[in-house]
Scaffold this active site. Structure first.
Site, PDB file in Angstrom:
ATOM      1  N   GLU A  62      33.691  38.079  30.339  1.00  0.00           N
ATOM      2  CA  GLU A  62      32.673  38.047  31.388  1.00  0.00           C
ATOM      3  C   GLU A  62      31.482  38.926  31.027  1.00  0.00           C
ATOM      4  OE1 GLU A  62      35.426  37.506  35.296  1.00  0.00           O
ATOM      5  OE2 GLU A  62      35.401  39.513  34.450  1.00  0.00           O
ATOM      6  N   ASP A 235      40.529  40.748  40.760  1.00  0.00           N
ATOM      7  CA  ASP A 235      39.183  40.562  40.213  1.00  0.00           C
ATOM      8  C   ASP A 235      38.979  39.180  39.605  1.00  0.00           C
ATOM      9  OD1 ASP A 235      40.823  40.957  38.066  1.00  0.00           O
ATOM     10  OD2 ASP A 235      39.837  42.753  37.320  1.00  0.00           O
TER      11      ASP A 235
HETATM   12  N1  LIG Z   1      38.161  46.916  39.651  1.00  0.00           N
HETATM   13  C1  LIG Z   1      37.728  47.217  38.463  1.00  0.00           C
HETATM   14  O1  LIG Z   1      36.608  47.685  38.298  1.00  0.00           O
HETATM   15  C2  LIG Z   1      38.632  47.019  37.295  1.00  0.00           C
HETATM   16  C3  LIG Z   1      38.335  47.612  36.074  1.00  0.00           C
HETATM   17  C4  LIG Z   1      39.240  47.459  35.019  1.00  0.00           C
HETATM   18  C5  LIG Z   1      40.384  46.687  35.197  1.00  0.00           C
HETATM   19  N2  LIG Z   1      40.615  46.113  36.401  1.00  0.00           N
HETATM   20  C6  LIG Z   1      41.827  45.332  36.647  1.00  0.00           C
HETATM   21  O2  LIG Z   1      42.882  46.249  36.819  1.00  0.00           O
HETATM   22  C7  LIG Z   1      44.105  45.654  36.427  1.00  0.00           C
HETATM   23  C8  LIG Z   1      44.849  46.584  35.496  1.00  0.00           C
HETATM   24  O3  LIG Z   1      44.097  46.759  34.314  1.00  0.00           O
HETATM   25  P1  LIG Z   1      44.712  47.607  33.119  1.00  0.00           P
HETATM   26  O4  LIG Z   1      43.614  47.794  32.150  1.00  0.00           O
HETATM   27  O5  LIG Z   1      45.412  48.777  33.668  1.00  0.00           O
HETATM   28  O6  LIG Z   1      45.777  46.549  32.570  1.00  0.00           O
HETATM   29  P2  LIG Z   1      47.152  46.874  31.816  1.00  0.00           P
HETATM   30  O7  LIG Z   1      47.575  45.601  31.190  1.00  0.00           O
HETATM   31  O8  LIG Z   1      46.981  48.069  30.965  1.00  0.00           O
HETATM   32  O9  LIG Z   1      48.159  47.261  32.996  1.00  0.00           O
HETATM   33  C9  LIG Z   1      48.500  46.352  33.993  1.00  0.00           C
HETATM   34  C10 LIG Z   1      49.945  46.611  34.383  1.00  0.00           C
HETATM   35  O10 LIG Z   1      50.264  45.877  35.563  1.00  0.00           O
HETATM   36  C11 LIG Z   1      51.647  45.572  35.475  1.00  0.00           C
HETATM   37  N3  LIG Z   1      51.989  44.549  36.459  1.00  0.00           N
HETATM   38  C12 LIG Z   1      51.721  43.228  36.423  1.00  0.00           C
HETATM   39  N4  LIG Z   1      52.185  42.627  37.544  1.00  0.00           N
HETATM   40  C13 LIG Z   1      52.749  43.614  38.299  1.00  0.00           C
HETATM   41  C14 LIG Z   1      53.379  43.632  39.555  1.00  0.00           C
HETATM   42  N5  LIG Z   1      53.548  42.519  40.280  1.00  0.00           N
HETATM   43  N6  LIG Z   1      53.844  44.810  40.022  1.00  0.00           N
HETATM   44  C15 LIG Z   1      53.706  45.941  39.298  1.00  0.00           C
HETATM   45  N7  LIG Z   1      53.108  45.981  38.103  1.00  0.00           N
HETATM   46  C16 LIG Z   1      52.623  44.831  37.603  1.00  0.00           C
HETATM   47  C17 LIG Z   1      51.843  45.145  34.037  1.00  0.00           C
HETATM   48  O11 LIG Z   1      53.199  45.223  33.666  1.00  0.00           O
HETATM   49  C18 LIG Z   1      50.955  46.160  33.314  1.00  0.00           C
HETATM   50  O12 LIG Z   1      51.702  47.268  32.849  1.00  0.00           O
HETATM   51  C19 LIG Z   1      43.738  44.314  35.793  1.00  0.00           C
HETATM   52  O13 LIG Z   1      43.946  43.299  36.720  1.00  0.00           O
HETATM   53  C20 LIG Z   1      42.270  44.452  35.520  1.00  0.00           C
HETATM   54  O14 LIG Z   1      41.596  43.210  35.548  1.00  0.00           O
HETATM   55  C21 LIG Z   1      39.772  46.258  37.443  1.00  0.00           C
END
Ligand SMILES: NC(=O)c1ccc[n+]([C@@H]2O[C@H](COP(=O)([O-])OP(=O)(O)OC[C@H]3O[C@@H](n4cnc5c(N)ncnc54)[C@H](O)[C@@H]3O)[C@@H](O)[C@H]2O)c1
Length: 353
Positions: A62, A235
């Protein structure tokens, strides 16, 4: 014309010389000020758009643009590829942030966006929590213990007197590895079942890679009445972390309404049920103070203003410390009218650069 590159190695130097806490504190200060002073006639934020990445690794790539009129455009290119950690040992979120001159279009700087995104996402949650969470919040619950969980907790720990952290991840290896990754904070961090995390948290951060259509990730039936939730992982259209009933009984505050309606928790709500956005909270925190005793949600989808602020904070540190690599990336150091001027010198057409 020069372009300044700020790489992973430069970030390591910045952290070594500034300190990880001072870096986060400075960002919290700069981001809060940017929110308080936000003027949409001066700063234009567009909601993000992107391409779907293809299976077997579903995700997105994106672009997130923001323009400070008369000065610069900051553009983040960010990918979300949740299979990355397991398949390739690299983060789910990979990004770079570029800064352009608005008069010429020249690329002034290119900065890593992986650390930048994690820092600013943590900072945004901490600022929202400062306005919405109970001021005596002591227990933080983390649902999803990946990369963002580290900076969610770090930023919150700079604002609240946290005594205990309860953490749940659907992946037991990730859940088990979190305490070591956040040991630098000196907090008690305990892996716990989801129902315990939900029941005991004063502040709950959901930062999961739940699949589109598979949410919500919490049950929401035994939360503390004053719980504040930073919902970070919602998101994408159809990707949600919170049950509708939790949203309906809470004050729901999006970071950027136009975007949250499409891909945040707000996609579950009709517009009249949505509370103030982050800029409104920052400008008038007293108006919403009573909500600190009640249930609140920060619907964090990622606000391009946050990318502008963190990019500038990192650039300021790099410049002050003499870090970064200056390159002439663009083929503009020759003749304005001759794209071959520099790369293909010809007799009688010598150029200075
Ligand atoms: N809002 C924002 O500005 C922003 C910024 C960065 C990332 N994000 C989002 O945050 C989320 C996490 O990003 P990240 O970089 O930490 O990813 P990551 O892959 O490092 O960690 C995500 C974790 O979520 C766990 N998970 C998945 N489904 C689950 C559930 N039902 N219950 C519990 N745990 C679960 C996975 O096992 C994984 O360890 C992503 O969805 C990403 O798109 C949002």
């Amino acid at each position: 014309m020069d372009t300044l590159l700020i790489t992973q190695q430069d970030l390591k130097q910045i952290v070594a010389r500034v300190g990880i806490h001072a870096l986060m504190d400075g960002l919290l200060h700069s981001l809060e000020r940017a929110l308080q002073e936000f003027d949409e006639t001066q700063t234009e934020v567009r909601k993000r758009e992107g391409f779907l990445l293809e299976a077997p690794q579903p995700g997105v790539l994106e672009w997130m643009p923001v323009m400070r009129k008369g000065d610069s455009v900051t553009l983040k290119i960010v990918s979300y590829a949740p299979a990355n950690p397991r398949r390739f040992g690299i983060p789910t979120i990979i990004a770079n942030n570029s800064l352009y001159d608005v008069q010429t279009g020249h690329l002034r700087a290119l900065v890593d966006g992986v650390l930048a995104t994690a820092l600013r996402t943590g900072a945004a949650s901490a600022i929202a929590s400062k306005y919405l969470a109970h001021p005596d919040s002591r227990v933080v619950g983390l649902v999803g213990c990946g990369a963002q969980a580290v900076t969610q907790l770090h930023a919150l720990s700079r604002v609240f007197g946290i005594e205990r952290v309860l953490a749940y991840d659907i992946d037991p290896d990730v859940q088990k590895s979190l305490p070591a990754r956040v040991a630098f904070l000196g907090l008690e961090v305990l892996p716990a079942p989801l129902e315990v995390v939900e029941a005991q948290a004063d502040i709950l951060c959901t930062a999961t890679s739940v699949e589109v259509g598979a949410g919500p990730v919490i049950r929401g039936t035994a939360l503390k009445p004053h719980v504040h939730i930073n919902a970070v992982g919602s998101d994408l259209p159809g990707k949600i972390e919170l049950p509708l009933a939790v949203l309906e009984r809470s004050l729901v505050c999006p970071d950027f309404l136009a975007q949250a309606l499409v891909e945040g928790e707000c996609q579950q709500l009709s517009p009249e049920k949505i509370g103030p956005h982050l800029v409104e909270l920052a400008k008038e925190p007293a108006r919403f103070q009573a909500w600190r005793q009640r249930g609140t949600v920060f619907d964090s989808t990622g606000f391009a203003l946050e990318d502008q602020v963190v990019t500038e904070v990192l650039l300021q540190h790099a410049l002050a410390l003499g870090l970064g690599t200056v390159v002439q990336l663009e083929n503009i150091n020759g003749s304005a009218l001759d794209p071959y001027g520099y790369v293909f010198p010809r007799p009688g057409l010598e150029v200075a650069a």
